[in-house]
Scaffold this motif. Structure first.
Motif, PDB file in Angstrom:
ATOM      1  N   THR A   1       0.814  -1.212   0.000  1.00 44.16           N
ATOM      2  CA  THR A   1       0.000   0.000   0.000  1.00 44.16           C
ATOM      3  C   THR A   1       0.852   1.268   0.000  1.00 44.16           C
TER       4      THR A   1
ATOM      5  N   PRO B   1      -2.977  -8.146  -2.042  1.00 45.41           N
ATOM      6  CA  PRO B   1      -4.236  -7.412  -2.231  1.00 45.41           C
ATOM      7  C   PRO B   1      -4.607  -7.371  -3.707  1.00 45.41           C
TER       8      PRO B   1
ATOM      9  N   SER C   1      -6.107  -3.499  -8.057  1.00 44.61           N
ATOM     10  CA  SER C   1      -6.779  -2.202  -8.112  1.00 44.61           C
ATOM     11  C   SER C   1      -6.621  -1.401  -6.828  1.00 44.61           C
ATOM     12  N   GLN C   2      -6.219  -2.083  -5.736  1.00 50.30           N
ATOM     13  CA  GLN C   2      -6.059  -1.400  -4.450  1.00 50.30           C
ATOM     14  C   GLN C   2      -4.608  -1.015  -4.163  1.00 50.30           C
TER      15      GLN C   2
ATOM     16  N   ARG D   1      -1.698   2.135  -9.888  1.00 51.12           N
ATOM     17  CA  ARG D   1      -2.347   3.348 -10.386  1.00 51.12           C
ATOM     18  C   ARG D   1      -1.335   4.294 -11.029  1.00 51.12           C
TER      19      ARG D   1
END
Length: 426
Positions: free
Chosen positions: A348, A380, A383-384, A389
């Motif tokens: 993350t 995960p 997309s998270q 991104r």
């Protein structure tokens, strides 16, 4: 001292390895530690000095200057400030105050004694590596190994791996304006095996020109100084993935295979991502787990640890990030690679920048390399993951990146071949 700073057990807990101590030990340490304040532009630590103290940054911003002149800044409260500043002694960096700064200063001998005597049950609720009353003897053994490792590291009884000689000498001359292809080739030719690898790589599909090259100098001319430096460093890394213990050879082999896989995927991803260098990404992939190497080597002293695959993995997971950053800082590697080592397992992680960096590339490369691994079902959804991104700005959406990996399988295999698919841990 800044008025907002209060020295208590909880304040000490935010620093590594002080978080390893029990609350009572931190209370004792709070009484034995002292503060030092420095004005803006003041030199705090001189490179080469030896004072047997650890400095923990409490407030302000500092600058670390490496032997080659490169600098990086550290701000109090940031991830980079959660451990002692320029810990290795003699000091490897000159440390200067960018702003007015405050430090917590602790005698290394005092901290070493506390680390060595820290009880197994010193972890408290919410800590990352807790040992409860119901914990197994194996868990306690792993904890004791971690404490022993920290003690030896803090007391400078643990020797960090050295950058292999040819890679070190190339890095010493590569950034000088007057350095020529002949200068680089002369250094590489001093290691005949390295010269052969460089020529072979230059003639591979990844770097091949119209004609094959037969000399090291011609290879350097075609590749350029930067790529030559990166490839020499990459090839040198293989020397480090070794163990004297037969029981640990498998762990080293698995580490090499994973690092090579991540490096090859990172190369392909960077090739498709604007603004990133594919050879630098390959090097980033190869060294992202560099901190695991000394941990596995250290485990040679603890048969109960290397006999238990889970316990060894726990020890590696706990220490590789911190040790890896220390190694790269010791080698004088750039900040973007230190960031890779620090954040490679942090799915993350978000640097705060809209532009993708090498840490993003390695996070995505690792996830691709670990897809389908039965022991890694904790990944995960793509997309998270912030890194995905950012890569999407170059067209690499989570869906397209999977397709790219399938289409690039042949190139990935070629990269792995260049890195050395016949590698064995002797």
């Amino acid at each position: 001292m800044h008025a907002s700073i209060k020295l208590n057990a909880d304040a000490l807990k935010k620093f590594r390895p002080l978080d390893r101590l029990s609350e009572n030990q931190r209370i004792l340490l709070a009484h034995k530690a002292h503060f030092s304040s420095f004005k803006k532009k003041k030199v705090i630590l001189e490179r080469g000095s030896l004072d047997h103290h650890d400095y923990f940054l409490l407030s302000g911003t500092i600058e670390l200057e490496a032997p080659d002149g490169r600098t990086r800044t550290i701000e109090a409260g940031s991830d980079k400030a959660d451990a002692a500043i320029a810990h290795l002694q003699p000091r490897q960096y000159t440390v200067k105050a960018v702003t007015d700064v405050d430090f917590l200063v602790i005698e290394q001998d005092v901290l070493n004694i506390l680390l060595k005597e820290a009880p197994v049950n010193s972890y408290e609720a919410g800590d990352d590596f807790s040992v409860s009353d119901e914990s197994s003897e194996e868990d306690e053994g792993t904890y004791k190994v971690l404490m022993s490792f920290y003690h030896d590291l803090k007391s400078n009884n643990f020797t960090l791996p050295s950058l292999p000689d040819v890679a070190y000498r190339i890095r010493q001359i590569a950034d000088k304006d007057e350095t020529s292809a002949d200068d680089i080739a002369r250094v590489v030719n001093a290691d005949p095996a390295m010269a052969v690898k460089l020529i072979k790589s230059c003639n591979s599909p990844l770097y091949r020109g119209f004609n094959d090259v037969s000399s090291c100098r011609d290879a350097v001319v075609r590749l350029g100084v930067q790529t030559t430096q990166q490839l020499v460093t990459v090839f040198s890394m293989r020397e480090l993935f070794r163990s004297k213990k037969a029981e640990l050879k498998q762990a080293m082999t698995a580490l090499w295979q994973h690092s090579r896989e991540v490096a090859s995927v990172a190369y392909v991803l960077a090739e498709l991502t604007p603004g990133l260098n594919k050879d630098h990404a390959m090097l980033a992939g190869l060294i992202h787990d560099i901190g695991a190497i000394p941990v596995i080597s250290y485990a040679e002293n603890f048969p109960e640890l290397y006999a238990d695959e889970t316990a060894l993995k726990d020890a590696v997971d706990e220490l590789r990030g911190e040790i890896g950053c220390t190694i790269l800082e010791h080698w004088g590697f750039p900040n973007d690679l230190i960031e890779v080592v620090s954040k490679a397992e942090e799915w993350t992680y978000d640097s705060g920048s809209d532009e993708p960096g090498y840490a993003d590339i390695i996070i995505v490369a690792q996830m691709h390399a670990l897809i389908g691994c039965p022991k890694r079902n904790d990944l995960p959804p793509f997309s998270q993951v912030p890194a995905f991104r950012k890569l999407a700005s170059g067209g690499l959406t989570p869906e397209r990146s999977l397709k790219v990996m399938v289409e690039a399988r042949h190139k990935i295999e070629e990269i792995q071949h260049v890195l050395g698919d016949d590698f064995r841990v002797d």
